[in-house]
Enzyme design. Structure first.
Site, PDB file in Angstrom:
ATOM      1  N   SER A 140       0.838  -1.216   0.000  1.00 43.18           N
ATOM      2  CA  SER A 140       0.000   0.000   0.000  1.00 43.18           C
ATOM      3  C   SER A 140       0.867   1.259   0.000  1.00 43.18           C
ATOM      4  CB  SER A 140      -0.952  -0.086   1.188  1.00 43.18           C
ATOM      5  OG  SER A 140      -2.060   0.747   1.009  1.00 43.18           O
ATOM      6  N   ASP A 257     -10.044  -4.567  -4.681  1.00 42.75           N
ATOM      7  CA  ASP A 257      -9.391  -3.648  -3.744  1.00 42.75           C
ATOM      8  C   ASP A 257     -10.066  -2.276  -3.826  1.00 42.75           C
ATOM      9  OD1 ASP A 257      -5.914  -2.967  -2.964  1.00 42.75           O
ATOM     10  OD2 ASP A 257      -7.733  -1.891  -2.373  1.00 42.75           O
ATOM     11  N   HIS A 287      -7.852  -5.471  -0.097  1.00 48.74           N
ATOM     12  CA  HIS A 287      -6.617  -4.678  -0.098  1.00 48.74           C
ATOM     13  C   HIS A 287      -5.412  -5.384   0.520  1.00 48.74           C
ATOM     14  CE1 HIS A 287      -4.110  -1.193  -0.297  1.00 48.74           C
ATOM     15  NE2 HIS A 287      -4.083  -0.983   1.011  1.00 48.74           N
TER      16      HIS A 287
HETATM   17  O1  LIG Z   1      -2.993  -3.981   6.205  1.00 48.73           O
HETATM   18  C1  LIG Z   1      -3.225  -2.763   6.135  1.00 48.73           C
HETATM   19  C2  LIG Z   1      -3.512  -1.888   7.279  1.00 48.73           C
HETATM   20  C3  LIG Z   1      -3.379  -0.473   6.726  1.00 48.73           C
HETATM   21  C4  LIG Z   1      -3.528  -0.655   5.227  1.00 48.73           C
HETATM   22  C5  LIG Z   1      -2.636   0.246   4.392  1.00 48.73           C
HETATM   23  C6  LIG Z   1      -3.336   1.554   4.146  1.00 48.73           C
HETATM   24  C7  LIG Z   1      -2.596   2.403   3.127  1.00 48.73           C
HETATM   25  O2  LIG Z   1      -1.386   2.461   3.165  1.00 48.73           O
HETATM   26  N1  LIG Z   1      -3.310   3.047   2.135  1.00 48.73           N
HETATM   27  C8  LIG Z   1      -4.771   2.891   1.990  1.00 48.73           C
HETATM   28  C9  LIG Z   1      -5.464   4.227   1.881  1.00 48.73           C
HETATM   29  C10 LIG Z   1      -4.865   5.073   0.779  1.00 48.73           C
HETATM   30  C11 LIG Z   1      -5.591   6.399   0.759  1.00 48.73           C
HETATM   31  O3  LIG Z   1      -5.040   7.160  -0.298  1.00 48.73           O
HETATM   32  C12 LIG Z   1      -5.349   8.521  -0.301  1.00 48.73           C
HETATM   33  C13 LIG Z   1      -6.226   9.090   0.604  1.00 48.73           C
HETATM   34  C14 LIG Z   1      -6.488  10.462   0.527  1.00 48.73           C
HETATM   35  C15 LIG Z   1      -5.850  11.233  -0.439  1.00 48.73           C
HETATM   36  F1  LIG Z   1      -6.077  12.551  -0.499  1.00 48.73           F
HETATM   37  C16 LIG Z   1      -4.963  10.663  -1.341  1.00 48.73           C
HETATM   38  C17 LIG Z   1      -4.722   9.296  -1.258  1.00 48.73           C
HETATM   39 CL1  LIG Z   1      -3.618   8.520  -2.354  1.00 48.73          CL
HETATM   40  C18 LIG Z   1      -3.373   5.261   1.037  1.00 48.73           C
HETATM   41  C19 LIG Z   1      -2.664   3.923   1.150  1.00 48.73           C
HETATM   42  N2  LIG Z   1      -3.194  -2.043   5.009  1.00 48.73           N
END
Ligand SMILES: O=C1CC[C@@H](CCC(=O)N2CCC(COc3ccc(F)cc3Cl)CC2)N1
Length: 321
Positions: A140, A257, A287
């Protein structure tokens, strides 16, 4: 009497274990002194909690694991144990503002800090094991950190494994209007929080969702606008870097996802000039694939360990004979 006072004074003056009055020991957000925790100190003087999984014998490669937003490196223990069993030396840290590391919770002044700290830790481990190939595994936001770290040192990594990496914004959450509003708000109310990561979209395995919700080392608050802006900036940087990605990578992504759009992985796979790239799509996968239904989680571990061991360069002295 005076003898008691003088004996007290003597203790305080001579007892070297007492910290200097001004320098109280730095403690983790959970109150544990960093002197009792494996840690590194980053270029801003922040203490980052580290984990190491060291094989008994001579390690064959180094593997750095980059966790995602709002989580920490603890949940990668099972994956790291599997890699350790294959004689790989695995290491990780909690990014600034996450888990047992210092820093404002799930916030960052500049996304580059995550990459700078990762390179600091990687360079430290390379100095201890100068001849070992280095891999990165990222999930992620940790996938975005991994991609941008590998882009800064294009020749340094034997391979990069990306589990549902953040490459592109989710189109629903990033409509032009929402992006415009986020940029506007960032100037006016950067600390305003947007929605938090909905844990139900992390995995189809309810036990994994419950574990995530119950883990107090995770950040369950709302996402600050300023943090969202940093993520957007990282997405824009990756878009510019993709045409120059020539290092080996493995992409694993679920097509259900809802947190990191699979389109990002498809775009990276289809548009990077790398001649050693592989993408594996998990039908219906959510995800956190490594924590999805047991058969998916198992497959992810198998794909990842197989790909890494196949990408360990044969050393002239041993295997090639
Ligand atoms: O197991 C696990 C536990 C935690 C999870 C990982 C979560 C993680 O890292 N994410 C998911 C959410 C994603 C939101 O993205 C944005 C939001 C607002 C914005 F303005 C621009 C972007 Cl790009 C960013 C990446 N996995």
């Amino acid at each position: 009497g005076s003898d008691v006072l003088s004996s007290l004074l003597r203790v305080s003056v001579t007892d070297s274990s007492m910290p200097e009055p001004g320098a109280a020991p730095r403690r983790s957000p959970q109150g544990v002194p960093y002197s009792d925790l494996p840690h590194i100190v980053n270029a801003d003087g922040l203490h980052l909690f580290c984990r190491y999984w060291e094989p008994a014998g001579q390690p064959r490669a180094l593997v750095f694991i980059a966790h995602g937003a709002g989580e920490h490196c603890g949940p990668y223990d099972e994956m790291a144990q599997k890699l350790k069993e294959l004689s790989l030396l695995v290491f990780a840290h909690d990014h600034v503002g996450h888990g047992q590391s210092e820093g404002d919770r799930m916030n960052i002044k500049d996304f580059q800090i995550y990459i700078r700290d990762s390179l600091q830790h990687i360079d430290l481990m390379k100095s201890r094991h100068p001849d070992l190939p280095v891999f990165i595994v990222g999930h992620s936001m940790g996938g975005a950190i991994s991609i941008l770290t590998a882009c800064e040192r294009p020749g340094d990594f034997a391979g990069v494994v990306l589990i549902a990496p953040l490459v592109q914004m989710n189109p629903e959450s990033a409509t032009p209007f929402k992006v415009f509003m986020a940029k506007l708000l960032n100037h006016m109310l950067p600390s305003l929080t947007m929605g938090s990561i909905e844990s139900k979209w992390l995995s189809r395995d309810k036990r994994q969702v419950a574990a995530y919700d119950a883990d107090e080392l995770n950040y369950h608050g709302g996402m600050r606008v300023s943090f969202g802006m940093q993520l957007m900036a990282a997405v824009e940087r990756m878009e510019r870097e993709i045409p120059s990605i020539s290092w080996p990578f493995l992409l694993l992504h679920g097509d259900a996802d809802k947190l990191c759009d699979i389109r990002g992985s498809r775009i990276m796979h289809d548009n990077s000039p790398s001649t050693d790239k592989k993408i594996k799509i998990y039908e219906g996968g959510y995800h956190a694939l490594h924590h999805d239904l047991p058969e998916v989680a198992e497959s992810v571990l198998k794909e990842l360990t197989t790909w890494i061991t196949e990408h360990i360069p044969a050393t002239t002295s041993q295997e090639v004979q």
